[in-house]
Every structure is written in C-alpha cells, then in structure tokens.
Design a protein around this motif. Sequence first.
Motif, mmCIF file in Angstrom:
data_model
loop_
_atom_site.group_PDB
_atom_site.id
_atom_site.type_symbol
_atom_site.label_atom_id
_atom_site.label_comp_id
_atom_site.label_asym_id
_atom_site.label_seq_id
_atom_site.Cartn_x
_atom_site.Cartn_y
_atom_site.Cartn_z
ATOM 1 N N ASN A 170 0.650 -1.204 0.019
ATOM 2 C CA ASN A 170 -0.011 0.155 0.082
ATOM 3 C C ASN A 170 0.906 1.173 0.025
ATOM 4 O O ASN A 170 0.329 2.504 -0.005
ATOM 5 N N CYS A 171 2.127 1.243 0.044
ATOM 6 C CA CYS A 171 3.172 2.187 -0.120
ATOM 7 C C CYS A 171 3.107 3.306 0.914
ATOM 8 O O CYS A 171 3.646 4.471 0.631
ATOM 9 N N GLY A 172 2.493 2.537 2.075
ATOM 10 C CA GLY A 172 2.323 3.906 3.279
ATOM 11 C C GLY A 172 3.746 3.786 4.127
ATOM 12 O O GLY A 172 4.545 2.940 3.921
ATOM 13 N N ARG A 173 3.594 4.839 5.033
ATOM 14 C CA ARG A 173 4.935 5.101 5.568
ATOM 15 C C ARG A 173 4.881 4.414 7.150
ATOM 16 O O ARG A 173 3.934 4.010 7.442
ATOM 17 N N VAL A 174 6.063 4.317 7.608
ATOM 18 C CA VAL A 174 6.086 3.778 9.098
ATOM 19 C C VAL A 174 5.309 4.463 9.928
ATOM 20 O O VAL A 174 5.151 5.853 9.941
ATOM 21 N N GLY A 175 4.105 4.003 10.654
ATOM 22 C CA GLY A 175 3.348 4.503 11.593
ATOM 23 C C GLY A 175 2.056 4.817 11.056
ATOM 24 O O GLY A 175 1.171 5.487 11.614
ATOM 25 N N ASP A 176 1.766 4.901 9.461
ATOM 26 C CA ASP A 176 0.530 5.028 8.910
ATOM 27 C C ASP A 176 0.172 6.458 9.009
ATOM 28 O O ASP A 176 -1.017 6.712 9.051
ATOM 29 N N VAL A 177 1.250 7.280 8.842
ATOM 30 C CA VAL A 177 1.129 8.786 9.095
ATOM 31 C C VAL A 177 1.583 9.430 7.809
ATOM 32 O O VAL A 177 2.541 8.948 7.193
ATOM 33 N N CYS A 178 1.170 10.606 7.546
ATOM 34 C CA CYS A 178 1.873 11.373 6.397
ATOM 35 C C CYS A 178 2.201 12.826 6.484
ATOM 36 O O CYS A 178 2.754 13.636 5.777
ATOM 37 N N VAL A 179 1.392 13.516 7.615
ATOM 38 C CA VAL A 179 1.464 15.004 7.808
ATOM 39 C C VAL A 179 2.144 15.456 9.000
ATOM 40 O O VAL A 179 1.908 15.061 10.130
ATOM 41 N N PRO A 180 3.325 16.102 9.058
ATOM 42 C CA PRO A 180 4.042 16.441 10.269
ATOM 43 C C PRO A 180 3.070 17.818 10.639
ATOM 44 O O PRO A 180 2.619 18.751 10.026
ATOM 45 N N ILE A 181 3.225 18.007 11.965
ATOM 46 C CA ILE A 181 2.597 19.167 12.730
ATOM 47 C C ILE A 181 3.619 19.972 13.325
ATOM 48 O O ILE A 181 4.207 19.549 14.198
ATOM 49 N N PRO A 182 3.727 21.100 13.013
ATOM 50 C CA PRO A 182 4.731 22.033 13.834
ATOM 51 C C PRO A 182 4.591 22.035 15.273
ATOM 52 O O PRO A 182 3.341 22.208 15.775
ATOM 53 N N GLY A 183 5.626 21.772 15.977
ATOM 54 C CA GLY A 183 5.508 21.739 17.492
ATOM 55 C C GLY A 183 4.885 20.271 17.953
ATOM 56 O O GLY A 183 5.145 20.159 19.114
ATOM 57 N N MET A 184 4.822 19.423 17.182
ATOM 58 C CA MET A 184 4.633 17.966 17.769
ATOM 59 C C MET A 184 5.446 17.047 17.131
ATOM 60 O O MET A 184 6.027 17.070 16.104
ATOM 61 N N THR A 185 5.620 16.055 18.021
ATOM 62 C CA THR A 185 6.470 14.901 17.874
ATOM 63 C C THR A 185 5.908 14.178 16.845
ATOM 64 O O THR A 185 6.711 13.494 15.785
ATOM 65 N N HIS A 186 4.732 13.594 16.782
ATOM 66 C CA HIS A 186 4.056 12.621 16.054
ATOM 67 C C HIS A 186 3.337 13.349 14.722
ATOM 68 O O HIS A 186 2.823 14.311 14.929
ATOM 69 N N GLU A 187 3.248 12.657 13.893
ATOM 70 C CA GLU A 187 2.601 13.046 12.383
ATOM 71 C C GLU A 187 1.133 12.751 12.505
ATOM 72 O O GLU A 187 0.700 11.953 13.729
ATOM 73 N N VAL A 188 0.236 13.010 11.713
ATOM 74 C CA VAL A 188 -0.933 12.870 11.501
ATOM 75 C C VAL A 188 -1.581 12.399 10.155
ATOM 76 O O VAL A 188 -0.543 12.287 9.195
ATOM 77 N N GLY A 189 -2.760 11.843 10.044
ATOM 78 C CA GLY A 189 -3.103 11.402 8.470
ATOM 79 C C GLY A 189 -2.795 10.079 8.063
ATOM 80 O O GLY A 189 -1.912 9.820 7.304
ATOM 81 N N PRO A 190 -3.606 9.222 8.692
ATOM 82 C CA PRO A 190 -3.533 7.939 8.216
ATOM 83 C C PRO A 190 -3.771 7.808 6.708
ATOM 84 O O PRO A 190 -4.676 8.297 6.027
ATOM 85 N N THR A 191 -3.177 6.782 6.227
ATOM 86 C CA THR A 191 -3.282 6.494 4.547
ATOM 87 C C THR A 191 -3.718 5.104 4.322
ATOM 88 O O THR A 191 -4.341 4.937 3.230
ATOM 89 N N SER A 192 -3.520 4.327 5.110
ATOM 90 C CA SER A 192 -3.635 2.672 4.766
ATOM 91 C C SER A 192 -5.081 2.435 4.263
ATOM 92 O O SER A 192 -5.230 1.341 3.539
ATOM 93 N N THR A 193 -6.135 2.892 4.812
ATOM 94 C CA THR A 193 -7.536 2.631 4.442
ATOM 95 C C THR A 193 -7.630 3.110 2.986
ATOM 96 O O THR A 193 -8.383 2.425 2.137
ATOM 97 N N ILE A 194 -7.524 4.280 2.674
ATOM 98 C CA ILE A 194 -7.523 5.097 1.232
ATOM 99 C C ILE A 194 -6.633 4.157 0.432
ATOM 100 O O ILE A 194 -7.496 3.865 -0.893
ATOM 101 N N ALA A 195 -5.590 3.840 0.766
ATOM 102 C CA ALA A 195 -4.474 3.245 -0.219
ATOM 103 C C ALA A 195 -5.216 1.865 -0.650
ATOM 104 O O ALA A 195 -5.094 1.196 -1.547
ATOM 105 N N GLY A 196 -5.545 1.224 0.823
ATOM 106 C CA GLY A 196 -5.988 -0.235 0.623
ATOM 107 C C GLY A 196 -7.124 -0.343 -0.239
ATOM 108 O O GLY A 196 -7.500 -1.195 -1.162
#
Length: 247
Positions: A170-196
């Motif tokens: 499904n060409c997803g990234r580690v953690g199933d997220v794709c958008v970094p948020i300024p000031g946050m350690t973790h990214e957001v935006g899952p992709t596996s459902t759309i891609a799957g």
Amino acid sequence: MNQPGYLQYFGAVDKILAEIKATQGTRIEEAAQRICDAVAADNIVHIFGAGHSNLLAEEVFFRAGTLAPINHVVDISIAGNVAVTKSAFLERLEGIGPVLYNHLRPRPGDLFIIISNAGRNAAPVELASEAKKHGHFVIALTSVIYSKSQPSRHSSGKLLLDHADLVLDNCGRVGDVCVPIPGMTHEVGPTSTIAGAYILHAMMTQAVFNLKEAGIDPPVFISGNFDGGMEYNERLLNKYWSRIRNW
C-alpha cells in the motif's frame, strides 16, 4: 506560507496513490487473474483483516459493483467494532489463526486475501500461515516498509508478508501517517485505508474484466437501491449463501 493541513494531507495521499499506480500494477494484475481463476472454478475468495484492516475486508463484501463470491472473514473480538482497545490486544494472541481457518472450512482452490498494515500481529500472520499450509494461494495487502521496520510479534518471528504468495504494497509510511505538525513529535493523517481500498477495488475491477474476457458472466452485485436490485442480488446470494458470511 505553509499550506493548510488538509491540503498537505491531500498532497501526501496523492503521492502514495501515484506510487501505487507506478509500482503495483503487475502485482494487481496477477492478483486479479488469481481471483478470476478462483471464481471461474466456482471457488470463494476469503478476505480478512483485524482492527482497522477489517474495514477494508468489509469494503469489498456484499457491495454494489463487487464480486459476489467474496467471504468476509470476521471475528468480532478482533475486528475493532466493539471493545476496540481489547481488540488491539486480542489480535496479538497466538492460536487464533487455526481457529479461524478451521471454522471457515475452506474448499481446495479457495483464495485468501489477508490485510494488515504493519503485518506483525498473530491473527493475520497465523491465518496466512494456516491457509498456505493447506495449499491456498495467499495475497497479502500490507505496507512493506512498515512491516520491515518492526519485529514480528509472533513467536515464529515471521511477518504476514513472509507467508504470502503475492504481496500488494500500500506504499504507506512507517506509523501510517503522512503529515507533520509544527511543534508536535508525532505526525497525523492515516493513509492505509484509502490506499488499501484503492488497491482492492482496482484488483476486483480487473478480475471482472478478466472473467468477461474469458467468456464468463461475472457474478457482480448491483445497487440494492435500484428498482429490482435486491431481486437481482438475491439470485447471487442464493448461489453463494452457504459459503459467504450471511449473519
């Protein structure tokens, strides 16, 4: 000026879908032909996912525009529909794979599609292993890079992709997220459902084309909201009723 978050998400998803289109076509075509062959031989395609992957299994089950001989393999305790936090732990417990397989009573020639984004928990790993052990062709839908970034949680040390005859990435990234948020350690935006869903519907669509080209009338559900739609679908349900989930 930074783009709004939703546009960053759109852009990231567009890149993933483009990567799928560029890299997975041959595998999608092979998977579609395997599905075509199974349906042509009056066999069933069993599809399984635990947690959010269960959404994808349900996506192509008893739906307008999809093949009728698709069996949604579901165990409510690990599907993530209820007691979701408990479900997340139960899918890691070993021993569920043989139970699921034996309860299904698959026929020789039935095909399995097993979905797991990280591909490391016991339920998908064991069901894939059990199906393969009994001679079924196993298609895995997973994130290859995510799977290979983490150790298996199964005592065998194996991942879902290790038991698959064909792997769809499904060409997803580690953690199933794709958008970094300024000031946050973790990214957001899952992709596996759309891609799957993108991959699964492309694969099923191609399988229908293949059936038609082989001179076989494809057993495809139509919308029940059309006049006469449910009556049409009932004829397909009567044919496959005992072999697909109907509860």
